[in-house]
Each structure stands twice: as structure tokens, then as C-alpha cells.
Scaffold this motif. Structure first.
Motif, PDB file in Angstrom:
ATOM      1  N   THR A 279      59.558  52.628  41.972  1.00  0.00           N
ATOM      2  CA  THR A 279      58.971  52.499  40.637  1.00  0.00           C
ATOM      3  C   THR A 279      57.549  51.959  40.749  1.00  0.00           C
ATOM      4  O   THR A 279      57.177  51.363  41.768  1.00  0.00           O
ATOM      5  CB  THR A 279      59.786  51.551  39.733  1.00  0.00           C
ATOM      6  N   GLY A 280      56.762  52.173  39.711  1.00  0.00           N
ATOM      7  CA  GLY A 280      55.393  51.664  39.707  1.00  0.00           C
ATOM      8  C   GLY A 280      55.002  51.198  38.319  1.00  0.00           C
ATOM      9  O   GLY A 280      55.485  51.724  37.312  1.00  0.00           O
ATOM     10  N   LEU A 281      54.134  50.199  38.253  1.00  0.00           N
ATOM     11  CA  LEU A 281      53.652  49.693  36.969  1.00  0.00           C
ATOM     12  C   LEU A 281      52.279  49.073  37.131  1.00  0.00           C
ATOM     13  O   LEU A 281      51.907  48.641  38.232  1.00  0.00           O
ATOM     14  CB  LEU A 281      54.602  48.646  36.387  1.00  0.00           C
ATOM     15  N   VAL A 282      51.528  49.069  36.045  1.00  0.00           N
ATOM     16  CA  VAL A 282      50.221  48.408  36.021  1.00  0.00           C
ATOM     17  C   VAL A 282      50.424  47.001  35.472  1.00  0.00           C
ATOM     18  O   VAL A 282      51.084  46.803  34.447  1.00  0.00           O
ATOM     19  CB  VAL A 282      49.228  49.190  35.145  1.00  0.00           C
ATOM     20  N   ASN A 283      49.845  46.003  36.162  1.00  0.00           N
ATOM     21  CA  ASN A 283      49.964  44.616  35.714  1.00  0.00           C
ATOM     22  C   ASN A 283      48.623  43.910  35.876  1.00  0.00           C
ATOM     23  O   ASN A 283      47.801  44.302  36.724  1.00  0.00           O
ATOM     24  CB  ASN A 283      51.046  43.881  36.518  1.00  0.00           C
TER      25      ASN A 283
ATOM     26  N   PHE B 252      42.469  40.534  37.037  1.00  0.00           N
ATOM     27  CA  PHE B 252      42.673  41.532  38.085  1.00  0.00           C
ATOM     28  C   PHE B 252      43.753  42.494  37.636  1.00  0.00           C
ATOM     29  O   PHE B 252      44.867  42.086  37.310  1.00  0.00           O
ATOM     30  CB  PHE B 252      43.082  40.846  39.400  1.00  0.00           C
ATOM     31  N   GLU B 253      43.405  43.792  37.583  1.00  0.00           N
ATOM     32  CA  GLU B 253      44.370  44.821  37.205  1.00  0.00           C
ATOM     33  C   GLU B 253      44.814  45.559  38.465  1.00  0.00           C
ATOM     34  O   GLU B 253      43.980  46.062  39.219  1.00  0.00           O
ATOM     35  CB  GLU B 253      43.738  45.792  36.211  1.00  0.00           C
ATOM     36  N   ALA B 254      46.111  45.612  38.665  1.00  0.00           N
ATOM     37  CA  ALA B 254      46.647  46.229  39.876  1.00  0.00           C
ATOM     38  C   ALA B 254      47.780  47.176  39.527  1.00  0.00           C
ATOM     39  O   ALA B 254      48.466  47.022  38.511  1.00  0.00           O
ATOM     40  CB  ALA B 254      47.156  45.150  40.832  1.00  0.00           C
ATOM     41  N   PHE B 255      47.963  48.161  40.402  1.00  0.00           N
ATOM     42  CA  PHE B 255      49.137  49.021  40.304  1.00  0.00           C
ATOM     43  C   PHE B 255      50.137  48.529  41.345  1.00  0.00           C
ATOM     44  O   PHE B 255      49.826  48.457  42.528  1.00  0.00           O
ATOM     45  CB  PHE B 255      48.778  50.487  40.569  1.00  0.00           C
ATOM     46  N   ILE B 256      51.309  48.185  40.890  1.00  0.00           N
ATOM     47  CA  ILE B 256      52.318  47.573  41.752  1.00  0.00           C
ATOM     48  C   ILE B 256      53.459  48.555  41.972  1.00  0.00           C
ATOM     49  O   ILE B 256      54.046  49.071  41.019  1.00  0.00           O
ATOM     50  CB  ILE B 256      52.841  46.261  41.145  1.00  0.00           C
TER      51      ILE B 256
ATOM     52  N   ALA C 106      52.846  38.439  40.014  1.00  0.00           N
ATOM     53  CA  ALA C 106      53.945  37.699  39.385  1.00  0.00           C
ATOM     54  C   ALA C 106      54.608  38.552  38.305  1.00  0.00           C
ATOM     55  O   ALA C 106      54.512  38.275  37.107  1.00  0.00           O
ATOM     56  CB  ALA C 106      53.434  36.383  38.800  1.00  0.00           C
ATOM     57  N   VAL C 107      55.260  39.617  38.744  1.00  0.00           N
ATOM     58  CA  VAL C 107      55.974  40.491  37.816  1.00  0.00           C
ATOM     59  C   VAL C 107      57.465  40.177  37.899  1.00  0.00           C
ATOM     60  O   VAL C 107      57.961  39.683  38.910  1.00  0.00           O
ATOM     61  CB  VAL C 107      55.728  41.975  38.146  1.00  0.00           C
TER      62      VAL C 107
END
Length: 411
Positions: A88-92, A157-161, A119-120
Motif C-alpha cells: 500500500t502507499g499513501l502521502v503523509n 515535509f511531504e512524503a510518499f510512504i 509517524a503514520v
């Protein structure tokens, strides 16, 4: 890592039909040459999940032995691909305050905001595979690539996790370690393939990499130069082969040969095949049957259309279907089916092209093939790490001649 220092990079591409191991030399940020390649058939993964640990371990050992024998290097650690429908992937986003005098952003602030973005909320059986930077924001200002030494009060900071199921990943790691190797790191299969076949411009304006594997199809969407969406669909090229085997009452090996020889999604070519007969052996091998080439193409077309429809639906679900001016880039062995890009373009409404590793050196020419996209992508990502731990063997380098004899490039 010192600039100009030669390193050895080794990668393991574990697929649902075949395991590949590549050993290469690199200098700085450039791959110099592929020193050794090993391949082994493997049917011990289903949809990216290990279902027979001994089978996977043995396939890794076989591929490793072949690659080491060819390269004259002994490898102790590898970069390994990972896939499967559990991905799975999400932007956080992470957020920290800059409170020191002068408000200058320093490395410890960047480290803190990375930890904040990571910290998701994860399930009890999930772990993070990648934290991929998308952008930094300083006091709300977007699009910042490197915030160091800038002044600000608030750093975001925007990251794709990318996450995966821990038990599935542990089983994959265990297969590698039981083969005598250490896992340097896991890399998302779709990300590796995209790295090998997409241009920077395509990633910037919007593109989807569609890697059609054996049991699964990996989708990686890029916008604004960064990874924006990932999905793994439970359908792939081996389903085409299984369809043919069932409909023609033959073995998987014969079905694969017929798919490679006559599989096409070009309606005009199927018309030319209408009355063209082809003979093949029965599943038991003790008899001969016959069919038309057009029937083979019809069976192939039906499943390819299903894969294309699944990709279209996933893109609609992602909401990125109207944000892809560069369209689709198809890769993986099944991308070599005749006119498959036309079919994907027809169904998705997007332009489509076939993607293969962008290698120019004559040493790499044999790897300019969609079936090696993940392997080459892993190598290219590997040159940015410290390289594999190796020990030189006292053995002559055999070269790459004969490597591809008998290798099914549609796997």
C-alpha cells in the motif's frame, strides 16, 4: 562513498516465474558493466507472496551460483525487489517548528521532520518499506527541494510512504538469508521498473508505469517529478499462458511457446491468421492437436483486455487518470505482446508506449528488454548505496555469451 570509487552492486529480482541475480560494477553514479547474471525458474511465489520457502531459497541459490561463477565475485549481500497485493502507499506530511535564534533550518530539523512524516498509523502486521520525498514546505511555501540554511518558522515535509505486510516481508527475507545472503534493503518492484524505463520529463508532467509481471501487474504513478500512487493488481502475464493451456488442453510450457510465437492483440493480424493452422502437443505429450493462429490471438487478446481494464479502473480510483499527459509506459515481459500498447491506449484513452531499460553501452545491450526492467532498475538504485559486500574469487570471467539461450523473456 568516494566519487570515482569502483564498487560492486548485486541485486536479486524474485519474480513469480523466475529469479534473476545481477552483479555489476559501478563508478560514482554510473554503472560500468554487468559482470554476472544468474537465472532460475521459480513457481514458489503467488502474487508476490512466498508459498514455498524451500523452492524460493533453492531458486535464489541457483541464480546466485550462476552469477558468481560468471562474474568471478562472491556476493554476501543483495538489494531485493518486493511486490504483491499487500503493498500500500499513501502521502503523509510531517511538521516541526524552527525555534532557534535566526530561524535557520539545519540538518537536525530535517531529521526531525522526516521522523514526523514517518509517524503514520500502521496496522499490527505492517511495516514501512520506503519514505520517498515529494517536497518540503517552509512557512507554507511549496515546492522546496532542499530547505537547509533557509530561514523559517515552520518546516513541513511531504512524503510518499510505501508499506507492506510484515510477515510476508519476513518470509521473503528468510528465503534470502537461508540462501546465504544478507538483504541490504527491499525495493518496491514497481519503483525499480519505473526507475529503469521512465524519463525525468515523463515523471514531471505525469505518467503511469505499468509493469506486467507473471502473477501481478504493478502500477506506479508519478506527477510533479515524484511518486504519487502505487497499486499491485492480482493479474499478470502468466494468466494469459494459463488461459491458453486450459483452452488448448496443453502444457504451460507449450502454451507459453504459442503465446510468444502467435500472441497478438492486433485485429488485422488476427484476421490474417484466420485460416492459418498450427499443431502442438497435448498436455501429456503423447498426442498432437491443432488450432488456428487467430484462436490463439483471440485468447491472448481477451486476457490482455482484462488487464488493461483493471489498470484503467485503478487509475480512475486513484483520481490520477486525468493527470497523465505522458500516458502509460508498459514494461515487463508481457509488454512485448504484439500491439499491446495500442490495446491499452484504446481502453484507457491515454497514449501508451513500451518501456525498456535505457541502457546505451554495448555491454548492456542484451538487457535492453522489458523483462529486465526491474533488475536493471534495482541496479541503478543500488549505485546510490554503498554497494554489496563482495570477495574476489580466483576464477576467470566467462562473459555473457550464451546467457539468453533458452531464457523465456516473456516471464
Amino acid at each position: 562513498m568516494m566519487a570515482g570509487q569502483e564498487r560492486i552492486v548485486s541485486v536479486l529480482d524474485i519474480g513469480s516465474t523466475r529469479v534473476k541475480m545481477l552483479i555489476a560494477s559501478a563508478t560514482g553514479d554510473r554503472l560500468d558493466s554487468i559482470l554476472g547474471v544468474g537465472t532460475a525458474p521459480c513457481s514458489s511465489l503467488k502474487r508476490g507472496v512466498v508459498v514455498d520457502m524451500e523452492g524460493v531459497t533453492q531458486a535464489i541459490q541457483t541464480a546466485r551460483d550462476e552469477a558468481e561463477r560468471m562474474s568471478s565475485y562472491s556476493v554476501s549481500s543483495v538489494i531485493v525487489n518486493v511486490g504483491g497485493t499487500h503493498i500500500t502507499g499513501l502521502v503523509n506530511r510531517g511538521l516541526v517548528a524552527i525555534s532557534r535564534p535566526g530561524r535557520e533550518i539545519q540538518k537536525d530539523d530535517v531529521d526531525r521532520v522526516w521522523e514526523s512524516a514517518k509517524a503514520v498509523l500502521l496496522g499490527p502486521n505492517q511495516e514501512i518499506i520506503h519514505v520517498i520525498p515529494r517536497q518540503y514546505l517552509v512557512d507554507g511555501q511549496e515546492g522546496i527541494k532542499d530547505p537547509l540554511r533557509m530561514s523559517g518558522i515552520r518546516l513541513e515535509f511531504e512524503a510518499f510512504i510505501v508499506t507492506g505486510q510484515s510477515t510476508i516481508l519476513d518470509n521473503l527475507r528468510r528465503c534470502v538469508t537461508e540462501s546465504g545472503l544478507k538483504v541490504d534493503r527491499l525495493v518496491l518492484e514497481g519503483l525499480a521498473s519505473a526507475n529503469a524505463v521512465l524519463s525525468s520529463e515523463e515523471k514531471e508532467i505525469g505518467v503511469a508505469c505499468v509493469d506486467i509481471g507473471g502473477d501481478t501487474t504493478d502500477l506506479a504513478v508519478f506527477t510533479g517529478g515524484s511518486l504519487s500512487y502505487v497499486a499491485v493488481l492480482p493479474i499478470g502475464g502468466r494468466h494469459v499462458t494459463m488461459d491458453l493451456a486450459m483452452m488448448l488442453k496443453t502444457s504451460l510450457n507449450v502454451a507459453e511457446e504459442l503465446k510468444v510465437a502467435y500472441g497478438s492483440v492486433d485485429a488485422s493480424r488476427r484476421k490474417d491468421f484466420q485460416d492459418s493452422q498450427v499443431s502442438y502437443s497435448t498436455a501429456s505429450g503423447d498426442g498432437v492437436l491443432a488450432t488456428t493462429k487467430s484462436y490463439i490471438s483471440d485468447v491472448v487478446t481477451s486476457r490482455i483486455e482484462e488487464i488493461a481494464e483493471a489498470v484503467k479502473l485503478e487509475l480512475v480510483h486513484s483520481s490520477y487518470n486525468n493527470m497523465l499527459p505522458a500516458g502509460l509506459v508498459l514494461t515487463g515481459g508481457t509488454a512485448m505482446v504484439s500491439h499491446i500498447t495500442d490495446k491499452f491506449s484504446e481502453i484507457s484513452g491515454l497514449r501508451a508506449r513500451m518501456g525498456q531499460p535505457t541502457v546505451d553501452d554495448v555491454v548492456f545491450s542484451s538487457f535492453k528488454n522489458p523483462s529486465f526492467s526491474t533488475s536493471v532498475g534495482l541496479l541503478e538504485l543500488g549505485i546510490h548505496s554503498d554497494g554489496a559486500a563482495v570477495q574476489k574469487k580466483k576464477r576467470a570471467f566467462k562473459g555473457l555469451s550464451g546467457l539468453f539461450k533458452g531464457l523465456d523473456l516473456f516471464d
